[in-house]
Design a protein around this motif. Structure first.
Motif, PDB file in Angstrom:
ATOM      1  N   ASP A  52       0.852  -1.210   0.000  1.00 52.52           N
ATOM      2  CA  ASP A  52       0.000   0.000   0.000  1.00 52.52           C
ATOM      3  C   ASP A  52       0.877   1.246   0.000  1.00 52.52           C
ATOM      4  O   ASP A  52       0.670   2.185  -0.770  1.00 52.52           O
ATOM      5  CB  ASP A  52      -0.869   0.054   1.276  1.00 52.52           C
ATOM      6  CG  ASP A  52      -2.065  -0.876   1.197  1.00 52.52           C
ATOM      7  OD1 ASP A  52      -2.273  -1.467   0.138  1.00 52.52           O
ATOM      8  OD2 ASP A  52      -2.773  -0.994   2.215  1.00 52.52           O
ATOM      9  N   ASP A  53       1.856   1.226   0.889  1.00 54.98           N
ATOM     10  CA  ASP A  53       2.716   2.385   1.072  1.00 54.98           C
ATOM     11  C   ASP A  53       3.538   2.678  -0.191  1.00 54.98           C
ATOM     12  O   ASP A  53       3.586   3.815  -0.668  1.00 54.98           O
ATOM     13  CB  ASP A  53       3.641   2.104   2.269  1.00 54.98           C
ATOM     14  CG  ASP A  53       4.231   3.380   2.817  1.00 54.98           C
ATOM     15  OD1 ASP A  53       3.488   4.369   2.899  1.00 54.98           O
ATOM     16  OD2 ASP A  53       5.436   3.390   3.125  1.00 54.98           O
ATOM     17  N   VAL A  54       4.124   1.624  -0.723  1.00 59.31           N
ATOM     18  CA  VAL A  54       4.982   1.816  -1.900  1.00 59.31           C
ATOM     19  C   VAL A  54       4.143   2.150  -3.141  1.00 59.31           C
ATOM     20  O   VAL A  54       4.576   2.915  -3.998  1.00 59.31           O
ATOM     21  CB  VAL A  54       5.882   0.578  -2.127  1.00 59.31           C
ATOM     22  CG1 VAL A  54       6.693   0.715  -3.401  1.00 59.31           C
ATOM     23  CG2 VAL A  54       6.809   0.385  -0.938  1.00 59.31           C
ATOM     24  N   PHE A  55       2.947   1.612  -3.209  1.00 61.61           N
ATOM     25  CA  PHE A  55       2.033   1.951  -4.310  1.00 61.61           C
ATOM     26  C   PHE A  55       1.785   3.460  -4.321  1.00 61.61           C
ATOM     27  O   PHE A  55       1.860   4.121  -5.357  1.00 61.61           O
ATOM     28  CB  PHE A  55       0.706   1.199  -4.119  1.00 61.61           C
ATOM     29  CG  PHE A  55      -0.312   1.455  -5.189  1.00 61.61           C
ATOM     30  CD1 PHE A  55      -0.388   0.655  -6.311  1.00 61.61           C
ATOM     31  CD2 PHE A  55      -1.211   2.519  -5.079  1.00 61.61           C
ATOM     32  CE1 PHE A  55      -1.326   0.895  -7.306  1.00 61.61           C
ATOM     33  CE2 PHE A  55      -2.149   2.770  -6.064  1.00 61.61           C
ATOM     34  CZ  PHE A  55      -2.207   1.957  -7.172  1.00 61.61           C
ATOM     35  N   GLN A  56       1.521   4.004  -3.139  1.00 59.15           N
ATOM     36  CA  GLN A  56       1.265   5.453  -3.048  1.00 59.15           C
ATOM     37  C   GLN A  56       2.514   6.245  -3.415  1.00 59.15           C
ATOM     38  O   GLN A  56       2.431   7.233  -4.145  1.00 59.15           O
ATOM     39  CB  GLN A  56       0.832   5.808  -1.629  1.00 59.15           C
ATOM     40  CG  GLN A  56      -0.532   5.260  -1.275  1.00 59.15           C
ATOM     41  CD  GLN A  56      -0.915   5.548   0.169  1.00 59.15           C
ATOM     42  OE1 GLN A  56      -0.424   6.476   0.775  1.00 59.15           O
ATOM     43  NE2 GLN A  56      -1.783   4.719   0.715  1.00 59.15           N
ATOM     44  N   GLU A  57       3.646   5.796  -2.916  1.00 60.69           N
ATOM     45  CA  GLU A  57       4.915   6.462  -3.230  1.00 60.69           C
ATOM     46  C   GLU A  57       5.155   6.464  -4.741  1.00 60.69           C
ATOM     47  O   GLU A  57       5.604   7.446  -5.313  1.00 60.69           O
ATOM     48  CB  GLU A  57       6.081   5.720  -2.560  1.00 60.69           C
ATOM     49  CG  GLU A  57       6.189   5.956  -1.072  1.00 60.69           C
ATOM     50  CD  GLU A  57       6.865   7.277  -0.753  1.00 60.69           C
ATOM     51  OE1 GLU A  57       7.668   7.720  -1.587  1.00 60.69           O
ATOM     52  OE2 GLU A  57       6.565   7.869   0.284  1.00 60.69           O
ATOM     53  N   THR A  58       4.845   5.329  -5.358  1.00 61.66           N
ATOM     54  CA  THR A  58       5.077   5.184  -6.802  1.00 61.66           C
ATOM     55  C   THR A  58       4.236   6.178  -7.586  1.00 61.66           C
ATOM     56  O   THR A  58       4.745   6.903  -8.452  1.00 61.66           O
ATOM     57  CB  THR A  58       4.733   3.743  -7.249  1.00 61.66           C
ATOM     58  OG1 THR A  58       5.541   2.845  -6.508  1.00 61.66           O
ATOM     59  CG2 THR A  58       4.966   3.550  -8.730  1.00 61.66           C
ATOM     60  N   PHE A  59       2.949   6.241  -7.276  1.00 66.86           N
ATOM     61  CA  PHE A  59       2.095   7.144  -8.048  1.00 66.86           C
ATOM     62  C   PHE A  59       2.341   8.606  -7.698  1.00 66.86           C
ATOM     63  O   PHE A  59       2.121   9.487  -8.541  1.00 66.86           O
ATOM     64  CB  PHE A  59       0.626   6.750  -7.912  1.00 66.86           C
ATOM     65  CG  PHE A  59       0.232   5.751  -8.970  1.00 66.86           C
ATOM     66  CD1 PHE A  59      -0.086   6.157 -10.254  1.00 66.86           C
ATOM     67  CD2 PHE A  59       0.242   4.392  -8.698  1.00 66.86           C
ATOM     68  CE1 PHE A  59      -0.394   5.244 -11.243  1.00 66.86           C
ATOM     69  CE2 PHE A  59      -0.064   3.466  -9.685  1.00 66.86           C
ATOM     70  CZ  PHE A  59      -0.388   3.894 -10.960  1.00 66.86           C
ATOM     71  N   LEU A  60       2.809   8.850  -6.504  1.00 67.11           N
ATOM     72  CA  LEU A  60       3.210  10.222  -6.175  1.00 67.11           C
ATOM     73  C   LEU A  60       4.376  10.627  -7.084  1.00 67.11           C
ATOM     74  O   LEU A  60       4.393  11.713  -7.660  1.00 67.11           O
ATOM     75  CB  LEU A  60       3.621  10.310  -4.697  1.00 67.11           C
ATOM     76  CG  LEU A  60       4.238  11.632  -4.243  1.00 67.11           C
ATOM     77  CD1 LEU A  60       3.267  12.793  -4.444  1.00 67.11           C
ATOM     78  CD2 LEU A  60       4.649  11.560  -2.773  1.00 67.11           C
ATOM     79  N   GLN A  61       5.318   9.690  -7.256  1.00 72.80           N
ATOM     80  CA  GLN A  61       6.469   9.963  -8.122  1.00 72.80           C
ATOM     81  C   GLN A  61       6.030  10.120  -9.575  1.00 72.80           C
ATOM     82  O   GLN A  61       6.538  10.974 -10.305  1.00 72.80           O
ATOM     83  CB  GLN A  61       7.495   8.829  -7.987  1.00 72.80           C
ATOM     84  CG  GLN A  61       8.847   9.134  -8.613  1.00 72.80           C
ATOM     85  CD  GLN A  61       9.520  10.326  -7.958  1.00 72.80           C
ATOM     86  OE1 GLN A  61       9.684  10.335  -6.752  1.00 72.80           O
ATOM     87  NE2 GLN A  61       9.870  11.326  -8.737  1.00 72.80           N
ATOM     88  N   VAL A  62       5.072   9.288  -9.992  1.00 70.80           N
ATOM     89  CA  VAL A  62       4.549   9.396 -11.364  1.00 70.80           C
ATOM     90  C   VAL A  62       3.979  10.795 -11.579  1.00 70.80           C
ATOM     91  O   VAL A  62       4.239  11.453 -12.590  1.00 70.80           O
ATOM     92  CB  VAL A  62       3.464   8.324 -11.627  1.00 70.80           C
ATOM     93  CG1 VAL A  62       2.703   8.609 -12.915  1.00 70.80           C
ATOM     94  CG2 VAL A  62       4.091   6.938 -11.699  1.00 70.80           C
TER      95      VAL A  62
END
Lengths: 197, 311
Positions: A52-62
């Motif tokens: 969950d956490d890394v998914f959010q981090e990923t799309f924040l970076q996107v």
């Protein structure tokens, strides 16, 4: 929003529309990759919460890097490059925080139970466990037990059905390294699997 | 280190794996491989297929909202970081020189020009998704209420109140969507579920037929949504030229609509494309027996499936 059914817009055009201010573009992109990327991250990180956490981090970076995306390229490998980097960062931070590995055996006997075995499981209770649940637990233990760099090539190559070149692009490593890593990863997985089962 | 040493894998097995990768692990591809590779390929496939049973729980819908919220939070943090004093220390100005300071300022202005629209649209998306979540909660509340009350939905104001003027509430008449407040009062959902994002009004269905009062037997159709913009305009004394407009709750970009099966759909048009007899059904107005959309309260709805959502 979960699937592409009914929405013919490509990932790349959705990202472009997001940059142009279309309100529904980014949520659509998120919904499109929610299950797939979350599944990849769960397997990579061994935990749904971490995913969950890394998914959010990923799309924040996107979102933050959307303007730098080369529109002539495919969105998915770019997304997985970001996701794999974020997952590696997460692993590094987690390892720094951990004083003892959860997979380390308790006591001196290397065959004894691990700390991981002692933790409460979010799986079904033993009285309702089926053979499937046992199998799932076994697969999780074997895959989670692989070194990170082996696990990531198996997940990208096998689960995401990426070619050697695509895996090399995502992980930013030479093609030859990807090949040798995947060969090693498959051999290691087979060895651990046979031993565990 | 050569490949065989590092991988501890037989070269033939490695070749079989290369074939499988190229074929995206298609089991049928084994038949197309040279004969000596096939047993290796089959064994690799069999072993790797175990990975498919790795336990994965699908993420909840809240993950999207949480991601959008995190983006907004990060944007705010960045904009706070970007704000700087109008009077930088003299030493810094001297060190950089005026041309450099001007160049940096220009870059910051350009960056802000790019960031603000993107942030705004993410904020819109967040608002839209938070509102949708509220409507989902409302749907659960309505379902629980109906289960406790023989399948009947909370009462509505009826057509008579639809276009009453804005003083109606002051004169003691309860507006239609206010009937939803009793759900919160009776603990069927929290106090914010009857408003979009806790503040903006919602619209609630006025039954055109008694079958529309029963949630359990209702065909899938809208039950509640963002505020009705047509009704709002009529109450202000303005008659809309056409009724194809979206709710003001989300800057007329579209509206969240709660359906009777509990799903919430973001509709960029108020028209239901699956209206009966192949006609569109605008959720804000009545379509009369002649198939004409109208705000005339004396109009007889064309059939029992007609939808009207009122504030």
């Amino acid at each position: 929003m979960e699937s592409r059914a009914g929405d013919v817009r490509s990932d790349e055009s959705l990202l472009r529309m997001h940059l142009e201010g279309a309100a529904d573009a980014f949520p659509t992109l998120l919904g499109r990759y929610k299950n797939e990327l979350h599944g990849f991250l769960t397997k990579f990180l061994g935990s749904s919460t971490a995913a969950d956490d890394v998914f959010q981090e990923t799309f924040l970076q996107v979102h933050l890097s959307a303007a730098t995306f080369d529109q002539t390229r495919k969105f998915k490998p770019w997304l997985y490059t970001i996701a794999a980097n974020k997952a590696r960062d997460f692993h590094r931070k987690r390892k720094r925080r951990m004083m003892a590995s959860l997979e380390a055996p308790i006591g001196k006997n290397p065959e004894s139970a691990t700390l991981l075995d002692m933790l409460a499981s979010d799986q079904e209770q033993p009285d309702t466990q089926s053979e499937t649940a046992d199998q799932q637990a076994l697969v999780k233990r074997v895959l989670d037990g692989l070194p990170d760099h082996h696990r990531e090539v198996i997940l990208l190559g096998y689960f995401q059905r990426m070619s050697y070149q695509q895996v090399a692009d995502v992980l930013a490593i030479p093609l030859g390294t990807v090949k040798s890593r995947l060969h090693a990863a498959v051999a290691l997985f087979s060895k651990h699997w046979r031993k565990a089962s | 280190m050569n490949r065989t040493e590092e991988t501890n894998i037989d070269p033939v097995e490695a070749e079989a794996l290369d074939f499988l990768i190229a074929a995206e692990f298609d089991p049928n591809s084994v038949q197309r491989m040279p004969e000596p590779l096939r047993p290796y390929a089959r064994r690799i496939l069999t072993e790797l297929q175990h990975i498919n049973s790795y336990p994965v729980t699908p993420p909840s819908d809240a993950l999207i909202d949480a991601t959008l919220a995190r983006i907004v939070q990060e944007e705010r943090r960045q904009s706070e970081r970007m704000s700087f004093s109008n009077s930088p220390p003299v030493s810094l100005r001297r060190r950089l020189g005026i041309p450099n300071v001007v160049a940096v300022a220009a870059m910051l202005i350009v960056a802000a020009g790019v960031a603000v629209p993107v942030t705004n649209q993410v904020r819109h998306s967040q608002s839209q998704f938070m509102c949708a979540n509220g409507l989902r909660t409302l749907g659960s509340g309505l379902s629980a209420y109906a289960a406790d009350n023989k399948g009947i939905l909370p009462m509505t104001a009826g057509l008579a109140s639809f276009f009453t003027d804005s003083t109606a509430t002051d004169s003691g008449i309860i507006e239609n969507a206010q009937h939803l407040d009793m759900l919160a009062k009776n603990g069927y959902c929290d106090s914010k579920c009857t408003r979009c994002n806790g503040t903006r009004n919602l619209s609630y269905r006025i039954p055109m037929h008694k079958s529309q009062m029963y949630l359990s037997s209702m065909q899938r159709s809208p039950v509640a949504a963002d505020a009705n913009p047509v009704q709002a305009m009529v109450r202000r004394g303005v008659t809309p030229v056409n009724f194809l407009m979206s709710s003001h709750n989300h800057a007329q970009r579209g509206q969240n609509v709660l359906f009777s099966d509990g799903t919430v759909v973001w509709m960029t048009s108020p028209n239901l494309t699956n209206g009966p007899r192949g006609l569109f059904d605008n959720i804000w107005v009545i379509r009369d027996k002649n198939g004409v959309e109208t705000i005339n309260l004396r109009a007889n709805p064309r059939n029992a499936l007609e939808t009207l959502l009122a504030n």
